[in-house]
Design a protein around this motif. Structure first.
Motif, PDB file in Angstrom:
ATOM      1  N   THR A  64       0.837  -1.215   0.000  1.00 24.54           N
ATOM      2  CA  THR A  64       0.000   0.000   0.000  1.00 24.54           C
ATOM      3  C   THR A  64       0.860   1.249   0.000  1.00 24.54           C
ATOM      4  O   THR A  64       0.687   2.152  -0.837  1.00 24.54           O
ATOM      5  N   GLU A 108       9.129   3.233   7.813  1.00 22.76           N
ATOM      6  CA  GLU A 108       8.830   1.815   8.021  1.00 22.76           C
ATOM      7  C   GLU A 108       9.422   1.354   9.358  1.00 22.76           C
ATOM      8  O   GLU A 108      10.601   1.596   9.636  1.00 22.76           O
ATOM      9  N   SER A 156       2.890  -7.968   3.079  1.00 24.07           N
ATOM     10  CA  SER A 156       3.316  -7.876   1.676  1.00 24.07           C
ATOM     11  C   SER A 156       4.518  -8.763   1.365  1.00 24.07           C
ATOM     12  O   SER A 156       4.692  -9.189   0.230  1.00 24.07           O
ATOM     13  N   GLY A 196       0.453 -15.269   0.156  1.00 26.99           N
ATOM     14  CA  GLY A 196       0.341 -16.439  -0.708  1.00 26.99           C
ATOM     15  C   GLY A 196       0.574 -16.145  -2.177  1.00 26.99           C
ATOM     16  O   GLY A 196       0.556 -17.066  -3.003  1.00 26.99           O
ATOM     17  N   ALA A 227       6.526   4.727  13.591  1.00 27.81           N
ATOM     18  CA  ALA A 227       5.731   5.903  13.962  1.00 27.81           C
ATOM     19  C   ALA A 227       5.060   5.596  15.294  1.00 27.81           C
ATOM     20  O   ALA A 227       4.465   4.527  15.454  1.00 27.81           O
ATOM     21  N   GLY A 258      -7.867 -10.903   3.220  1.00 24.35           N
ATOM     22  CA  GLY A 258      -6.803 -11.695   2.592  1.00 24.35           C
ATOM     23  C   GLY A 258      -6.683 -11.422   1.113  1.00 24.35           C
ATOM     24  O   GLY A 258      -6.159 -12.256   0.369  1.00 24.35           O
ATOM     25  N   GLY A 275      -5.211  -8.550  -0.615  1.00 23.63           N
ATOM     26  CA  GLY A 275      -4.542  -7.256  -0.749  1.00 23.63           C
ATOM     27  C   GLY A 275      -3.497  -7.160  -1.843  1.00 23.63           C
ATOM     28  O   GLY A 275      -3.011  -6.064  -2.120  1.00 23.63           O
ATOM     29  N   VAL A 276      -3.136  -8.271  -2.467  1.00 24.39           N
ATOM     30  CA  VAL A 276      -1.970  -8.204  -3.362  1.00 24.39           C
ATOM     31  C   VAL A 276      -2.257  -7.303  -4.560  1.00 24.39           C
ATOM     32  O   VAL A 276      -1.458  -6.415  -4.886  1.00 24.39           O
TER      33      VAL A 276
HETATM   34  C1  LIG Z   1       0.152 -15.243   5.277  1.00 28.22           C
HETATM   35  C2  LIG Z   1      -0.638 -14.288   4.424  1.00 28.22           C
HETATM   36  C3  LIG Z   1      -1.075 -14.692   3.175  1.00 28.22           C
HETATM   37  C4  LIG Z   1      -1.779 -13.824   2.352  1.00 28.22           C
HETATM   38  N1  LIG Z   1      -2.091 -14.212   1.081  1.00 28.22           N
HETATM   39  C5  LIG Z   1      -2.640 -13.326   0.225  1.00 28.22           C
HETATM   40  C6  LIG Z   1      -2.831 -13.678  -1.140  1.00 28.22           C
HETATM   41  O1  LIG Z   1      -2.439 -14.758  -1.588  1.00 28.22           O
HETATM   42  N2  LIG Z   1      -3.445 -12.770  -1.955  1.00 28.22           N
HETATM   43  C7  LIG Z   1      -3.861 -11.561  -1.489  1.00 28.22           C
HETATM   44  O2  LIG Z   1      -4.428 -10.791  -2.266  1.00 28.22           O
HETATM   45  N3  LIG Z   1      -3.621 -11.168  -0.220  1.00 28.22           N
HETATM   46  C8  LIG Z   1      -3.014 -12.021   0.645  1.00 28.22           C
HETATM   47  N4  LIG Z   1      -2.751 -11.636   1.922  1.00 28.22           N
HETATM   48  C9  LIG Z   1      -3.053 -10.249   2.316  1.00 28.22           C
HETATM   49  C10 LIG Z   1      -2.039  -9.278   1.735  1.00 28.22           C
HETATM   50  O3  LIG Z   1      -0.742  -9.775   1.901  1.00 28.22           O
HETATM   51  C11 LIG Z   1      -2.184  -7.926   2.423  1.00 28.22           C
HETATM   52  O4  LIG Z   1      -3.537  -7.491   2.297  1.00 28.22           O
HETATM   53  C12 LIG Z   1      -1.294  -6.850   1.834  1.00 28.22           C
HETATM   54  O5  LIG Z   1       0.038  -7.289   1.748  1.00 28.22           O
HETATM   55  C13 LIG Z   1      -1.413  -5.601   2.683  1.00 28.22           C
HETATM   56  O6  LIG Z   1      -0.390  -4.706   2.306  1.00 28.22           O
HETATM   57  P1  LIG Z   1      -0.155  -3.417   3.188  1.00 28.22           P
HETATM   58  O7  LIG Z   1       0.984  -2.695   2.589  1.00 28.22           O
HETATM   59  O8  LIG Z   1      -1.429  -2.678   3.347  1.00 28.22           O
HETATM   60  O9  LIG Z   1       0.210  -3.977   4.638  1.00 28.22           O
HETATM   61  P2  LIG Z   1       1.563  -4.692   5.127  1.00 28.22           P
HETATM   62  O10 LIG Z   1       2.234  -5.425   4.049  1.00 28.22           O
HETATM   63  O11 LIG Z   1       1.219  -5.437   6.378  1.00 28.22           O
HETATM   64  O12 LIG Z   1       2.509  -3.474   5.448  1.00 28.22           O
HETATM   65  C14 LIG Z   1       2.351  -2.647   6.566  1.00 28.22           C
HETATM   66  C15 LIG Z   1       3.744  -2.135   6.914  1.00 28.22           C
HETATM   67  O13 LIG Z   1       3.603  -1.108   7.857  1.00 28.22           O
HETATM   68  C16 LIG Z   1       4.655  -1.230   8.794  1.00 28.22           C
HETATM   69  N5  LIG Z   1       4.185  -0.565  10.008  1.00 28.22           N
HETATM   70  C17 LIG Z   1       3.180  -0.933  10.795  1.00 28.22           C
HETATM   71  N6  LIG Z   1       3.031  -0.053  11.809  1.00 28.22           N
HETATM   72  C18 LIG Z   1       3.973   0.882  11.634  1.00 28.22           C
HETATM   73  C19 LIG Z   1       4.347   2.056  12.354  1.00 28.22           C
HETATM   74  N7  LIG Z   1       3.703   2.414  13.476  1.00 28.22           N
HETATM   75  N8  LIG Z   1       5.368   2.805  11.890  1.00 28.22           N
HETATM   76  C20 LIG Z   1       6.036   2.465  10.764  1.00 28.22           C
HETATM   77  N9  LIG Z   1       5.720   1.350  10.043  1.00 28.22           N
HETATM   78  C21 LIG Z   1       4.714   0.581  10.471  1.00 28.22           C
HETATM   79  C22 LIG Z   1       4.809  -2.731   8.954  1.00 28.22           C
HETATM   80  O14 LIG Z   1       6.096  -3.069   9.488  1.00 28.22           O
HETATM   81  C23 LIG Z   1       4.623  -3.211   7.538  1.00 28.22           C
HETATM   82  O15 LIG Z   1       5.818  -3.301   6.816  1.00 28.22           O
HETATM   83  C24 LIG Z   1      -2.085 -12.501   2.801  1.00 28.22           C
HETATM   84  C25 LIG Z   1      -1.654 -12.089   4.062  1.00 28.22           C
HETATM   85  C26 LIG Z   1      -0.935 -12.965   4.877  1.00 28.22           C
HETATM   86  C27 LIG Z   1      -0.460 -12.496   6.222  1.00 28.22           C
END
Ligand SMILES: Cc1cc2nc3c(=O)[nH]c(=O)nc-3n(C[C@H](O)[C@H](O)[C@H](O)COP(=O)(O)OP(=O)(O)OC[C@H]3O[C@@H](n4cnc5c(N)ncnc54)[C@H](O)[C@@H]3O)c2cc1C
Length: 436
Positions: free
Chosen positions: A30, A51, A60, A64, A203, A368, A370-371
């Protein structure tokens, strides 16, 4: 992370106070897609990403690898909430997002093993088949018959040689990819566009036009919260999403003799019709990467590295995998196992938005799925932040707000009861076909 070919040494932390145009908290898909499209559209913007750990540390880097056009809400449910045209617009936006992820990765030279082989939902008992049939009918009623095709048992088995397959639904709108390669490559692409990423910089608070870290303050016209499952750790946001763990296992690379029978020749991703979701992909190096929800929700939305590894859940995942491919069970050993938190909003409705008056933006609640959805979120936030009205900013998830989760202990009781009930219903349906 063991197969990313990237130096995982953390980038420098935030050295001191800063004034910027956009401060993004979280370097997952995101945050990074938002930075990517913003910097691409307006290279003069001063953008930083903060981060807590390293880029890709969260879901991320651990998922999967299903880059799909799915949302946690069906098209019918979206139509019920927002009307038919809005639901269709959202679906079509997600369909094109799958290709956009592949396009952008290729354009940036990110070797994330993107293979668009579509996805299969297998029916392995009568109840699952009946559910899949009604889902296909619902999609057809929206004119989306080609996006959700019912396969008979022979056609389904020709694609995936799993056991007890009675049929399947096939959707072409899914690519399998290597999640950590995508997020790590994206971080480099974002830096090439002039964005600064500060790692090991948690943060401690997000406020209007301001991010507080341990020692420093970042002031920005817009602050983007991109913290998904970790959001409850931030002050004032404890009940915004429930962090629910999904855990995964991966086999060693499997020999051609395995794949001769298991199929997945186009790297189709696969699941079956059970309620407690399982998901698998054939990786580019011929492993099976296989995951499932099933892990308990932890009291008070706690997140701990130890929750990533639950031997009982790993063993249950292996049992499910063996059930799918019983003839070759001895090959299905666990080479790697991991997990992580995803973010579930109270109404299971992902959202993206900008409160212009307060200079606060957010995206998340993907459950689940989010990719691909994070890419759509990043492009949408880039438009919202630059004040550009577009088809993206009119999509029905823009500005949506879920109500907050209940306080504890209700949250814990509710989340785990739902999980238990879903598992019981799956077991009952499996017994209905004469097996557990
Ligand atoms: C095991 C697993 C399997 C999955 N499989 C799938 C799939 O196959 N297909 C699919 O579409 N989705 C899947 N998902 C969901 C998908 O991975 C997530 O929806 C997506 O990666 C979310 O991305 P994001 O950047 O919003 O969050 P994240 O990737 O969780 O990133 C959030 C980031 O913020 C950082 N952060 C948090 N709090 C703070 C703070 N206070 N200060 C600074 N940094 C901070 C964290 O360290 C992290 O790096 C899966 C999730 C998991 C856990």
């Amino acid at each position: 992370m063991a197969t990313v070919d990237d130096d995982l040494t953390p980038r420098p932390s935030l050295p001191g106070d800063l004034d910027v145009d956009v401060a993004i908290v979280g370097a997952g898909y995101t945050g990074l897609w938002t930075a990517y499209y913003l910097a691409g559209a307006d290279p003069t913007l001063r953008i930083v990403v903060l981060e807590a750990e390293i880029a890709g540390y969260g879901a991320s880097g651990r998922n999967g690898g299903w880059c799909s056009a799915f949302l946690p809400l069906s098209v019918a449910e979206l139509a019920r909430r927002h009307g038919r045209p809005a639901a269709l617009a959202m679906h079509h936006a997600l369909v094109s997002t799958v290709d956009e992820v592949g396009r952008a990765a290729a354009a940036e030279g990110i070797d994330c093993h993107f293979a668009k082989g579509g996805t299969l939902t297998l029916a392995r008992n009568g109840a699952q088949l009946a559910r899949l049939r009604s889902e296909v009918d619902a999609m057809a009623s929206f004119g989306l018959g080609d996006d959700s095709v019912l396969l008979d048992a022979a056609a389904a088995r020709a694609r995936c040689g799993a056991s007890e397959v009675l049929g399947a639904v096939y959707s072409p709108h899914c690519a399998a990819l290597h999640p950590a390669r995508l997020v790590r490559g994206l971080a480099h692409a974002v830096q090439r566009r002039g964005v600064r990423i500060f790692e090991r910089t948690p943060a401690t608070a997000i406020a209007p036009r301001m991010v507080q870290t341990g020692q420093s303050t970042v002031r920005a016209d817009v602050v983007v919260r991109a913290t998904e499952g970790y959001t409850p750790r931030l002050p004032g946001l404890r009940r915004a999403v429930a962090p629910v763990y999904s855990l995964m296992i991966a086999t060693p690379p499997l020999p051609p003799s395995f794949w001769d029978r298991a199929g997945l020749a186009h790297r189709e991703t696969f699941m079956d019709g059970r309620r407690v979701i399982i998901y698998g992909q054939r990786t580019a190096d011929d492993r099976l990467a296989f995951g499932g929800r099933g892990a308990p929700y932890h009291f008070s939305s706690r997140i701990r590295p130890s929750f990533d590894r639950d031997p009982r859940v790993f063993a249950a995942l292996r049992r499910s995998l063996v059930e799918l491919f019983p003839d070759q069970a001895d090959l299905l050993t666990i080479d790697r196992a991991w997990g992580g938190p995803l973010g579930i909003p109270r109404d299971w409705h992902p959202s993206v938005g900008l409160d212009r008056a307060r200079g606060l933006a957010w995206a998340g609640g993907y459950v689940g799925d989010g990719v691909a959805t994070t890419n759509l979120a990043g492009r949408t936030l880039a438009d919202l932040i630059r004040g550009v009205e577009s088809d993206l900013t009119r999509l029905p998830w823009v500005g949506h707000r879920s109500r907050r989760w209940e306080p504890e202990p209700l949250r814990w009781l509710g989340a785990n009861a739902m999980l238990r009930l879903a598992a019981l219903a799956d077991a009952q349906e499996a017994r209905g076909r004469g097996k557990r």
